[in-house]
Design a protein around this motif. Structure first.
Motif, PDB file in Angstrom:
ATOM      1  N   ASP A 198      18.872  42.687  29.815  1.00  0.00           N
ATOM      2  CA  ASP A 198      17.953  42.902  30.769  1.00  0.00           C
ATOM      3  C   ASP A 198      16.886  41.843  30.904  1.00  0.00           C
ATOM      4  O   ASP A 198      16.714  41.448  32.237  1.00  0.00           O
ATOM      5  CB  ASP A 198      17.224  44.241  30.180  1.00  0.00           C
ATOM      6  CG  ASP A 198      17.875  45.431  30.428  1.00  0.00           C
ATOM      7  OD1 ASP A 198      18.961  45.567  31.077  1.00  0.00           O
ATOM      8  OD2 ASP A 198      17.543  46.473  29.740  1.00  0.00           O
ATOM      9  N   GLU A 199      16.606  41.011  29.771  1.00  0.00           N
ATOM     10  CA  GLU A 199      15.876  39.855  30.074  1.00  0.00           C
ATOM     11  C   GLU A 199      16.478  38.733  30.460  1.00  0.00           C
ATOM     12  O   GLU A 199      15.718  38.187  31.415  1.00  0.00           O
ATOM     13  CB  GLU A 199      15.387  39.510  28.424  1.00  0.00           C
ATOM     14  CG  GLU A 199      14.399  40.370  27.839  1.00  0.00           C
ATOM     15  CD  GLU A 199      13.116  40.816  28.502  1.00  0.00           C
ATOM     16  OE1 GLU A 199      12.542  39.857  29.076  1.00  0.00           O
ATOM     17  OE2 GLU A 199      12.710  42.049  28.335  1.00  0.00           O
ATOM     18  N   LYS A 223      20.744  44.733  22.944  1.00  0.00           N
ATOM     19  CA  LYS A 223      20.321  45.661  23.842  1.00  0.00           C
ATOM     20  C   LYS A 223      19.050  45.143  24.897  1.00  0.00           C
ATOM     21  O   LYS A 223      19.298  45.471  26.001  1.00  0.00           O
ATOM     22  CB  LYS A 223      19.538  46.944  23.018  1.00  0.00           C
ATOM     23  CG  LYS A 223      20.861  47.784  22.347  1.00  0.00           C
ATOM     24  CD  LYS A 223      20.068  48.989  21.634  1.00  0.00           C
ATOM     25  CE  LYS A 223      21.020  49.811  20.916  1.00  0.00           C
ATOM     26  NZ  LYS A 223      20.400  50.447  19.687  1.00  0.00           N
ATOM     27  N   ASP A 245      18.763  39.069  32.836  1.00  0.00           N
ATOM     28  CA  ASP A 245      19.033  39.614  34.265  1.00  0.00           C
ATOM     29  C   ASP A 245      17.546  39.324  34.814  1.00  0.00           C
ATOM     30  O   ASP A 245      17.357  38.920  36.167  1.00  0.00           O
ATOM     31  CB  ASP A 245      19.332  41.001  34.398  1.00  0.00           C
ATOM     32  CG  ASP A 245      20.908  41.185  34.141  1.00  0.00           C
ATOM     33  OD1 ASP A 245      21.603  40.205  34.278  1.00  0.00           O
ATOM     34  OD2 ASP A 245      21.198  42.506  34.025  1.00  0.00           O
ATOM     35  N   HIS A 246      16.281  39.610  34.376  1.00  0.00           N
ATOM     36  CA  HIS A 246      14.923  39.389  34.975  1.00  0.00           C
ATOM     37  C   HIS A 246      14.786  38.042  34.981  1.00  0.00           C
ATOM     38  O   HIS A 246      14.359  37.774  36.291  1.00  0.00           O
ATOM     39  CB  HIS A 246      14.038  39.963  33.829  1.00  0.00           C
ATOM     40  CG  HIS A 246      12.752  39.747  34.298  1.00  0.00           C
ATOM     41  ND1 HIS A 246      12.136  40.396  35.502  1.00  0.00           N
ATOM     42  CD2 HIS A 246      11.875  38.979  33.988  1.00  0.00           C
ATOM     43  CE1 HIS A 246      10.901  39.819  35.728  1.00  0.00           C
ATOM     44  NE2 HIS A 246      10.781  39.046  34.980  1.00  0.00           N
TER      45      HIS A 246
END
Length: 83
Positions: A58-59, A54, A61-62
C-alpha cells in the motif's frame, strides 16, 4: 543511515501508535546502524516480516500515485528482500 531504511523508518512512523510490531521494527532501525537492507531483514522475526508484507504494498502504491519514484524504488528494495 541506509537510504531505503530511512524511507522505511519514515513510513513506519505513521503506524507506531497503532501497532506494537511496528514499534519493534522502528526500534530495530533506530538502534542499529545497518549498512545493507539484507542485514536489517535478517534481524526481523516472522511476525515483523508479515507486518511489513502487509503495509509495504500500500505504501509503495501510494508513492506511485503521488509520483515519488525515489520512494517507490527505495521501499521496493526492502520489500523484495522479505520473501
Amino acid at each position: 543511515m541506509n537510504q531505503p531504511l530511512g524511507y522505511l523508518k519514515e513510513v513506519l512512523s505513521n503506524y507506531t501508535d497503532r501497532s506494537d510490531v511496528c514499534q519493534e521494527i522502528y526500534s530495530i532501525i533506530r538502534e542499529h546502524d545497518f549498512t545493507t537492507e539484507e542485514s536489517f531483514v535478517r534481524k526481523l522475526s516472522n511476525e515483523q516480516i508479515d507486518f511489513l508484507n502487509k503495509i509495504l504494498p500500500d505504501e509503495i502504491d501510494h508513492a506511485r500515485e503521488v509520483e515519488d519514484s525515489e520512494r517507490v524504488e527505495q521501499l521496493n528494495e526492502v520489500f523484495e528482500l522479505l520473501y
